[in-house]
Motif scaffolding. Sequence first.
Motif, PDB file in Angstrom:
ATOM      1  N   ARG A  19     -15.961  32.652 -17.997  1.00 25.29           N
ATOM      2  CA  ARG A  19     -15.959  31.543 -18.939  1.00 25.29           C
ATOM      3  C   ARG A  19     -14.951  30.480 -18.488  1.00 25.29           C
ATOM      4  N   ALA A  20     -15.137  29.276 -18.993  1.00 28.09           N
ATOM      5  CA  ALA A  20     -14.259  28.170 -18.585  1.00 28.09           C
ATOM      6  C   ALA A  20     -12.795  28.499 -18.866  1.00 28.09           C
ATOM      7  N   SER A  21     -12.537  29.194 -19.970  1.00 31.98           N
ATOM      8  CA  SER A  21     -11.159  29.514 -20.335  1.00 31.98           C
ATOM      9  C   SER A  21     -10.513  30.493 -19.374  1.00 31.98           C
ATOM     10  N   GLU A  22     -11.334  31.171 -18.555  1.00 27.98           N
ATOM     11  CA  GLU A  22     -10.824  32.169 -17.622  1.00 27.98           C
ATOM     12  C   GLU A  22     -10.643  31.621 -16.205  1.00 27.98           C
ATOM     13  N   LEU A  23     -10.998  30.364 -16.007  1.00 27.77           N
ATOM     14  CA  LEU A  23     -10.827  29.763 -14.692  1.00 27.77           C
ATOM     15  C   LEU A  23      -9.335  29.550 -14.397  1.00 27.77           C
ATOM     16  N   SER A  24      -8.988  29.616 -13.112  1.00 25.16           N
ATOM     17  CA  SER A  24      -7.599  29.493 -12.691  1.00 25.16           C
ATOM     18  C   SER A  24      -7.046  28.098 -12.983  1.00 25.16           C
ATOM     19  N   PRO A  25      -5.736  27.993 -13.267  1.00 25.24           N
ATOM     20  CA  PRO A  25      -5.106  26.664 -13.385  1.00 25.24           C
ATOM     21  C   PRO A  25      -5.285  25.834 -12.120  1.00 25.24           C
ATOM     22  N   ALA A  26      -5.483  26.497 -10.977  1.00 22.05           N
ATOM     23  CA  ALA A  26      -5.717  25.755  -9.728  1.00 22.05           C
ATOM     24  C   ALA A  26      -6.984  24.922  -9.833  1.00 22.05           C
ATOM     25  N   PHE A  27      -8.024  25.488 -10.436  1.00 25.43           N
ATOM     26  CA  PHE A  27      -9.282  24.762 -10.605  1.00 25.43           C
ATOM     27  C   PHE A  27      -9.080  23.553 -11.511  1.00 25.43           C
ATOM     28  N   TRP A  28      -8.512  23.785 -12.697  1.00 24.94           N
ATOM     29  CA  TRP A  28      -8.344  22.707 -13.656  1.00 24.94           C
ATOM     30  C   TRP A  28      -7.362  21.657 -13.145  1.00 24.94           C
ATOM     31  N   GLY A  29      -6.297  22.115 -12.483  1.00 27.92           N
ATOM     32  CA  GLY A  29      -5.308  21.174 -11.976  1.00 27.92           C
ATOM     33  C   GLY A  29      -5.895  20.207 -10.969  1.00 27.92           C
ATOM     34  N   VAL A  30      -6.665  20.728 -10.016  1.00 29.55           N
ATOM     35  CA  VAL A  30      -7.279  19.866  -9.001  1.00 29.55           C
ATOM     36  C   VAL A  30      -8.364  18.994  -9.621  1.00 29.55           C
ATOM     37  N   LEU A  31      -9.161  19.587 -10.512  1.00 27.87           N
ATOM     38  CA  LEU A  31     -10.255  18.846 -11.150  1.00 27.87           C
ATOM     39  C   LEU A  31      -9.746  17.608 -11.888  1.00 27.87           C
ATOM     40  N   VAL A  32      -8.596  17.737 -12.534  1.00 25.47           N
ATOM     41  CA  VAL A  32      -8.028  16.606 -13.278  1.00 25.47           C
ATOM     42  C   VAL A  32      -7.208  15.699 -12.361  1.00 25.47           C
ATOM     43  N   PRO A  52       0.818  -1.227   0.000  1.00 28.14           N
ATOM     44  CA  PRO A  52       0.000   0.000   0.000  1.00 28.14           C
ATOM     45  C   PRO A  52       0.843   1.264   0.000  1.00 28.14           C
ATOM     46  N   ALA A  53       2.071   1.193   0.541  1.00 25.98           N
ATOM     47  CA  ALA A  53       2.945   2.377   0.541  1.00 25.98           C
ATOM     48  C   ALA A  53       3.372   2.728  -0.878  1.00 25.98           C
ATOM     49  N   ILE A  54       3.697   1.711  -1.682  1.00 25.47           N
ATOM     50  CA  ILE A  54       4.073   1.962  -3.077  1.00 25.47           C
ATOM     51  C   ILE A  54       2.875   2.537  -3.838  1.00 25.47           C
ATOM     52  N   ALA A  55       1.695   1.949  -3.615  1.00 26.71           N
ATOM     53  CA  ALA A  55       0.491   2.453  -4.281  1.00 26.71           C
ATOM     54  C   ALA A  55       0.175   3.881  -3.841  1.00 26.71           C
ATOM     55  N   ALA A  56       0.355   4.157  -2.535  1.00 27.62           N
ATOM     56  CA  ALA A  56       0.107   5.509  -2.027  1.00 27.62           C
ATOM     57  C   ALA A  56       1.076   6.503  -2.643  1.00 27.62           C
ATOM     58  N   ALA A  57       2.330   6.066  -2.852  1.00 20.75           N
ATOM     59  CA  ALA A  57       3.322   6.952  -3.482  1.00 20.75           C
ATOM     60  C   ALA A  57       2.888   7.323  -4.895  1.00 20.75           C
ATOM     61  N   GLY A  58       2.389   6.331  -5.639  1.00 26.76           N
ATOM     62  CA  GLY A  58       1.865   6.620  -6.970  1.00 26.76           C
ATOM     63  C   GLY A  58       0.667   7.538  -6.914  1.00 26.76           C
ATOM     64  N   GLY A  59      -0.174   7.343  -5.882  1.00 25.11           N
ATOM     65  CA  GLY A  59      -1.366   8.162  -5.714  1.00 25.11           C
ATOM     66  C   GLY A  59      -1.074   9.553  -5.210  1.00 25.11           C
ATOM     67  N   VAL A  60       0.166   9.829  -4.851  1.00 23.21           N
ATOM     68  CA  VAL A  60       0.587  11.178  -4.461  1.00 23.21           C
ATOM     69  C   VAL A  60       1.359  11.850  -5.592  1.00 23.21           C
ATOM     70  N   LEU A  61       2.312  11.127  -6.170  1.00 24.93           N
ATOM     71  CA  LEU A  61       3.211  11.723  -7.162  1.00 24.93           C
ATOM     72  C   LEU A  61       2.514  12.019  -8.491  1.00 24.93           C
ATOM     73  N   VAL A  62       1.676  11.100  -8.962  1.00 23.60           N
ATOM     74  CA  VAL A  62       1.009  11.325 -10.244  1.00 23.60           C
ATOM     75  C   VAL A  62       0.018  12.500 -10.166  1.00 23.60           C
ATOM     76  N   PRO A  63      -0.817  12.609  -9.123  1.00 20.69           N
ATOM     77  CA  PRO A  63      -1.666  13.803  -9.027  1.00 20.69           C
ATOM     78  C   PRO A  63      -0.877  15.108  -8.941  1.00 20.69           C
ATOM     79  N   ILE A  64       0.265  15.097  -8.241  1.00 19.52           N
ATOM     80  CA  ILE A  64       1.100  16.307  -8.196  1.00 19.52           C
ATOM     81  C   ILE A  64       1.554  16.672  -9.610  1.00 19.52           C
ATOM     82  N   ALA A  65       2.016  15.670 -10.358  1.00 13.14           N
ATOM     83  CA  ALA A  65       2.465  15.921 -11.729  1.00 13.14           C
ATOM     84  C   ALA A  65       1.317  16.422 -12.595  1.00 13.14           C
ATOM     85  N   ALA A  66       0.140  15.830 -12.423  1.00 10.46           N
ATOM     86  CA  ALA A  66      -1.029  16.261 -13.205  1.00 10.46           C
ATOM     87  C   ALA A  66      -1.395  17.706 -12.871  1.00 10.46           C
ATOM     88  N   TYR A  67      -1.351  18.044 -11.589  1.00 15.66           N
ATOM     89  CA  TYR A  67      -1.673  19.422 -11.179  1.00 15.66           C
ATOM     90  C   TYR A  67      -0.673  20.407 -11.775  1.00 15.66           C
TER      91      TYR A  67
END
Length: 387
Positions: free
Chosen positions: A270-283, A89-104
């Motif tokens: 408009r959607a294009s004017e939303l902050s990268p913070a919104f889109w980053g977390v959403l994805v 679970p630690a390896i899986a948790a690491a993936g579940g932390v690092l990949v979302p950070i990269a996506a954001y």
Amino acid sequence: MRLLRSARFPAIILLAAAALGLILANSPIADGVQAVKHAYVGIPGLLQMDVGHWIADGLLAVFFFVVAVELQFELTSGQLNSAKKALRPAIAAAGGVLVPIAAYLAFAHGTDAASGWPIPTATDIAFALGVLAVFGKGLPSALRVFLLALAILDDIVGIVLIAVLFTSDVNFLYLGLAVVGVVIFRILSGQLDTRGRVPAGIALVLVGILTWYFVYQSGVHATIAGVALGLVMIQQPALQARHHLEPWVNAIVLPLFAFASASVAIPAVRASELSPAFWGVLVALPIGKIVGITAAGWISQRVGRHEGDPPPLAVGDLLAAGALGGIGFTVSLLLSELAFAGEAEIRDQATLGVLAGSMVSLILSGVLVSWRAMHHRRIAVAQEQPA
């Protein structure tokens, strides 16, 4: 009280509180809601905070105390009490932390929103277990254990991030007093099984409040006081305290925090004017968690396997766990407030991203958990039939 200790009902209350906060913040009484949220309360000259901070720094420390007690149990007597149990679970948790950070950061790198990268790292245990309870009848116990360990490790990451990233201008005198308070709390917790149980309990509460005050004044985020006290408390009285506090945390603390955090105005842009913070977390929450947990979980189950080990979880089960991991909610909302404490507009958009991303994950996890539960129920029925 039994209902408030269940896995389903508290998740429903939490979701309803967040929805109510969002609705009222975008209604004709929005100004009144914000006025209450930002009204200052406290003892002049000693400690004054607005209502929102009393909830996030004060009441939420009780939630983190309850979480820390569970962490202490799992690390000493439960699913994470050995390196072998914790590795996968630690390896899986690491993936579940690092990949979302990269996506954001794919959305926010180089912008004012880049400092919000910790936001999508968290998993809300209450929500994840609530979805499992509603849709997961028939799932193998191995998946439940894997998810619980994964969520607990995610909580550890969130706690470390809060302690390391959101501490500034440390006052070492107050921090030293907080350490003394933690030591005294540990000693007093061992007296709860003696004849002086009631006096020791009262003293324990008073020392806990003082320790919280010292941590707050030290510059370290005040919720860390709850973590420290929960980790050092003698296990048996700690589990009893958790049992008594859990209904109040589920009925009052978390719904109030969800309501206060979600009471943000939806920007009329408009959607294009939303902050990268919104889109980053959403994805990052739904997609980053699914990809990270599934890929790292698949790898983890092929690391150090020995003959006689239980069979690895199927990819479908890992996908369900990944979707559940994307329900960030409580800790993600706190991280959003901390990351953009001085930037209200970005903070509000990040909060909307947390709500939207968690909702997408909630729907995805409901579908995937239902699919896997049906699959495992069919297998169980087939195995029960005579050859």
